[in-house]
Design a protein around this motif. Sequence first.
Motif, PDB file in Angstrom:
ATOM      1  N   PRO A 457     -85.594 -16.723 -28.158  1.00 47.15           N
ATOM      2  CA  PRO A 457     -84.309 -15.991 -28.900  1.00 47.15           C
ATOM      3  C   PRO A 457     -82.986 -15.747 -28.779  1.00 47.15           C
ATOM      4  N   TYR A 458     -83.206 -15.484 -27.154  1.00 46.57           N
ATOM      5  CA  TYR A 458     -81.668 -14.500 -26.797  1.00 46.57           C
ATOM      6  C   TYR A 458     -80.981 -15.515 -25.843  1.00 46.57           C
ATOM      7  N   LEU A 459     -81.544 -17.254 -26.527  1.00 44.48           N
ATOM      8  CA  LEU A 459     -80.051 -17.525 -26.025  1.00 44.48           C
ATOM      9  C   LEU A 459     -79.954 -18.883 -26.571  1.00 44.48           C
ATOM     10  N   GLY A 460     -78.744 -18.966 -27.422  1.00 41.08           N
ATOM     11  CA  GLY A 460     -77.857 -19.980 -27.819  1.00 41.08           C
ATOM     12  C   GLY A 460     -77.416 -21.549 -27.110  1.00 41.08           C
ATOM     13  N   PHE A 461     -76.574 -21.848 -28.141  1.00 40.86           N
ATOM     14  CA  PHE A 461     -75.942 -23.027 -28.037  1.00 40.86           C
ATOM     15  C   PHE A 461     -74.588 -22.724 -28.731  1.00 40.86           C
ATOM     16  N   TYR A 462     -74.236 -22.084 -29.467  1.00 38.63           N
ATOM     17  CA  TYR A 462     -73.693 -22.001 -30.690  1.00 38.63           C
ATOM     18  C   TYR A 462     -72.918 -20.466 -30.109  1.00 38.63           C
ATOM     19  N   HIS A 463     -73.291 -19.125 -30.047  1.00 36.15           N
ATOM     20  CA  HIS A 463     -73.083 -18.561 -29.810  1.00 36.15           C
ATOM     21  C   HIS A 463     -73.331 -17.780 -28.478  1.00 36.15           C
ATOM     22  N   PRO A 465     -75.054 -16.295 -25.010  1.00 27.76           N
ATOM     23  CA  PRO A 465     -75.801 -15.146 -24.668  1.00 27.76           C
ATOM     24  C   PRO A 465     -74.586 -13.779 -24.405  1.00 27.76           C
ATOM     25  N   ARG A 466     -75.333 -12.674 -24.521  1.00 33.39           N
ATOM     26  CA  ARG A 466     -74.915 -11.112 -24.293  1.00 33.39           C
ATOM     27  C   ARG A 466     -76.409 -10.332 -25.286  1.00 33.39           C
ATOM     28  N   TYR A 467     -75.797  -9.480 -23.392  1.00 33.08           N
ATOM     29  CA  TYR A 467     -76.784  -8.358 -24.087  1.00 33.08           C
ATOM     30  C   TYR A 467     -77.808  -7.802 -24.969  1.00 33.08           C
ATOM     31  N   GLY A 468     -78.404  -7.822 -25.521  1.00 34.81           N
ATOM     32  CA  GLY A 468     -79.653  -7.353 -26.299  1.00 34.81           C
ATOM     33  C   GLY A 468     -79.197  -8.477 -27.930  1.00 34.81           C
ATOM     34  N   ARG A 469     -78.581  -9.834 -28.249  1.00 33.02           N
ATOM     35  CA  ARG A 469     -77.766 -10.604 -29.120  1.00 33.02           C
ATOM     36  C   ARG A 469     -78.847 -11.449 -28.689  1.00 33.02           C
ATOM     37  N   PRO A 470     -79.881 -11.277 -30.408  1.00 32.21           N
ATOM     38  CA  PRO A 470     -80.514 -12.960 -30.141  1.00 32.21           C
ATOM     39  C   PRO A 470     -79.596 -14.329 -30.885  1.00 32.21           C
ATOM     40  N   ALA A 471     -79.073 -14.893 -30.057  1.00 30.92           N
ATOM     41  CA  ALA A 471     -78.328 -15.560 -30.106  1.00 30.92           C
ATOM     42  C   ALA A 471     -78.676 -17.126 -30.716  1.00 30.92           C
ATOM     43  N   LEU A 472     -79.937 -17.796 -30.463  1.00 26.45           N
ATOM     44  CA  LEU A 472     -80.371 -18.483 -31.168  1.00 26.45           C
ATOM     45  C   LEU A 472     -80.394 -18.076 -32.308  1.00 26.45           C
ATOM     46  N   ALA A 473     -80.978 -17.163 -32.834  1.00 23.09           N
ATOM     47  CA  ALA A 473     -81.306 -16.516 -34.044  1.00 23.09           C
ATOM     48  C   ALA A 473     -80.020 -16.340 -35.031  1.00 23.09           C
ATOM     49  N   LEU A 474     -78.779 -15.852 -33.996  1.00 24.72           N
ATOM     50  CA  LEU A 474     -77.804 -16.784 -34.842  1.00 24.72           C
ATOM     51  C   LEU A 474     -76.825 -17.733 -35.328  1.00 24.72           C
ATOM     52  N   ASP A 475     -77.392 -18.750 -34.160  1.00 21.31           N
ATOM     53  CA  ASP A 475     -77.329 -20.112 -34.629  1.00 21.31           C
ATOM     54  C   ASP A 475     -77.906 -20.653 -35.347  1.00 21.31           C
ATOM     55  N   LEU A 476     -79.120 -20.376 -35.695  1.00 22.19           N
ATOM     56  CA  LEU A 476     -79.851 -20.874 -36.667  1.00 22.19           C
ATOM     57  C   LEU A 476     -79.382 -20.454 -38.035  1.00 22.19           C
ATOM     58  N   MET A 477     -79.626 -19.362 -38.550  1.00 24.09           N
ATOM     59  CA  MET A 477     -79.230 -18.756 -39.278  1.00 24.09           C
ATOM     60  C   MET A 477     -77.405 -19.065 -39.923  1.00 24.09           C
ATOM     61  N   GLU A 478     -76.829 -19.660 -38.972  1.00 18.81           N
ATOM     62  CA  GLU A 478     -75.390 -19.927 -39.890  1.00 18.81           C
ATOM     63  C   GLU A 478     -75.656 -21.038 -40.975  1.00 18.81           C
ATOM     64  N   GLU A 479     -76.549 -22.121 -40.837  1.00 18.79           N
ATOM     65  CA  GLU A 479     -76.566 -22.772 -42.295  1.00 18.79           C
ATOM     66  C   GLU A 479     -76.324 -21.808 -43.603  1.00 18.79           C
ATOM     67  N   PHE A 480     -77.847 -21.133 -43.067  1.00 19.06           N
ATOM     68  CA  PHE A 480     -78.623 -20.279 -43.997  1.00 19.06           C
ATOM     69  C   PHE A 480     -77.599 -19.480 -44.613  1.00 19.06           C
ATOM     70  N   ARG A 481     -76.670 -18.286 -43.890  1.00 19.70           N
ATOM     71  CA  ARG A 481     -75.912 -17.540 -45.250  1.00 19.70           C
ATOM     72  C   ARG A 481     -75.745 -17.499 -46.579  1.00 19.70           C
ATOM     73  N   PRO A 482     -74.741 -18.876 -46.328  1.00 24.28           N
ATOM     74  CA  PRO A 482     -74.214 -18.735 -47.963  1.00 24.28           C
ATOM     75  C   PRO A 482     -75.099 -18.718 -48.726  1.00 24.28           C
ATOM     76  N   ILE A 483     -76.486 -20.084 -48.105  1.00 29.02           N
ATOM     77  CA  ILE A 483     -77.680 -20.468 -49.201  1.00 29.02           C
ATOM     78  C   ILE A 483     -78.314 -19.261 -49.844  1.00 29.02           C
ATOM     79  N   VAL A 484     -78.857 -18.968 -48.478  1.00 35.88           N
ATOM     80  CA  VAL A 484     -79.840 -16.934 -48.989  1.00 35.88           C
ATOM     81  C   VAL A 484     -79.538 -16.245 -48.846  1.00 35.88           C
ATOM     82  N   ALA A 485     -78.548 -15.515 -48.211  1.00 32.06           N
ATOM     83  CA  ALA A 485     -78.229 -14.565 -48.180  1.00 32.06           C
ATOM     84  C   ALA A 485     -77.128 -13.927 -49.301  1.00 32.06           C
ATOM     85  N   ASP A 486     -75.901 -15.033 -49.004  1.00 36.98           N
ATOM     86  CA  ASP A 486     -74.684 -14.520 -50.138  1.00 36.98           C
ATOM     87  C   ASP A 486     -75.305 -14.712 -51.172  1.00 36.98           C
TER      88      ASP A 486
END
Length: 571
Positions: A457-463, A465-486
């Motif tokens: 989960p720490y190796l993404g494609f858009y976000h 890599p940064r120490y301690g940041r789950p970049a792939l989780a941040l990638d995959l959640m982008e499309e769900f931010r509005p329709i779930v969290a917001d």
Amino acid sequence: MNENPLQAASETLEGNHPIVSNNEPIPARMINEFAYCPRLFYLEYVQREWSESADTLDGSFVHRRVDKESGKLPEKTEEKAEIHARSVWLGSENLNVSAKIDVLEADGKIATPIDYKRGKPKDVDEGVYEPERVQLCLQGLILRENGFECDKGFIYFAESQQKVKVEFTPELILRTVELLMKARRIAESGEIPPPLIDSPKCVGCSLAGICLPDEINLLRHTDEDADSPRRLMPLRDDALPVYVQGAYGLSVGLKGDCLEIREKGKTVSEAKIFETSQMSLFGNVQISAQAIRELASREVPVVHLSYGGWLSAVTAPPPHKNIELRRAQFASANDSEKCLKLARSFVSGKIYNQRTLLRRNAKELPNDSLVFLREMRRKSASAKNLQELLGMEGAAAREYFSKFALMFKQNGEQPAFDFTTRNRRPPKDPINALLSFLYSMLMKEMLVTLIGIGFDPYLGFYHQPRYGRPALALDLMEEFRPIVADSVVIGLINTGEIRKQDFITRLTGCALTDSGRKRVIEAFERRLNTTITHPVFGYTVSYRRIFEIQARLLARFLTGEISEYPSFITR
């Protein structure tokens, strides 16, 4: 029975490939799976995927007696001893296979394997389908190599308590060795076989939700006449997360098959382990070593979060055995074109869903905003590089959040909460505190989903890599931010479920109280259990299931099974 059929099999098969390989022995059970479905064999044997179902649990129950070793084999097959042994492990160096024989009966050198199966004899000439006959035949060949004479075996059906004899004919031996050699070649090729097409075998398969046969076939073949995918996975997951948050003195312990939540040593709540999908601990909640070990043995992750929802750590079992997926993930992360292609899908899906949420909920929304977001979405789908894409995402986010308050219902003359702009680290007002907390919850869900599937989960494609940041989780959640969290934020405000007294505001920022955080978590879980029609596949599943589907589609894209990653968008 002489060895000629086996020799003939090796000589007549295409290419005369040797059976012996430097790889580990293939279990005979896996050749059963290969005969049933080559893709199922690859998922289980090569990628080490597994998922329980009612059928597999019933099969385990049927085997509960024969899985216990009993009986004793003689040191030499020449000894004229009668044998009745259970759960006998034997291997063949010539065939490079191994087998666990449920029951082995022998009289001197003449041996008979008996394989236990659930159900009753099948409505076919032999009474047993080919995969079961092949598995039993392999057991017979292994016994022969170990010095026994073996020309038949039996399948015992537990439901009807019937035995069906299987003769090890030259034709069956030839077919068995042929399947063994083909299975070995496919395992060594590194190429997963295609899914079965509209097969009834998929309906009862425990790995249908991992394989996604209908979904992959639809995405690979854009034929308008293609059948709509069947919903082969459950609507919702029966196991649910457990959240533990509150003041000091809370702890989690193990008692039998239950997790006990204790406050200063007194049990205040409990959760059954088999009904738990993950455990989220907020703040200084303690958990016993026994509870951690039991959760890890059942592949249930423990997520440690701060009081504000920031991820601190994840206690999980060893990484998923699907090393193929992580190799594909790391190779793709070094491919700038593939990274950009995925990033475009993530961002364009996010902007599309932001526009949809505004269009549905905002009062007196200027049409210019919808036009601007539509244009940003169109441009993001063809961005030339990640930097350009970041600029488009940022521009769309500024426009979206500048109109975010229009989605709140008015309480008299004034809205219940003021919101002008997005801020964070720390959030300065209640709406931003809600957004930050729910984004953390969403990221936690994606992290758990990715770990369970086998990603790093720490190796993404858009976000990046940064120490301690789950970049792939941040990638995959982008499309769900509005329709779930917001969407949860809007619902909490408009229904009055969250109030101003549920927040603490200091110079350092704004945060939820314990009671406010509990209400937000409850609303978040309700949203994840909400069912929605998948825009591509047309069936109805919960948002939590959709997270898994999207992550598995990402895996299929990285391994080359599908040419595009379809972002999730609502209409």
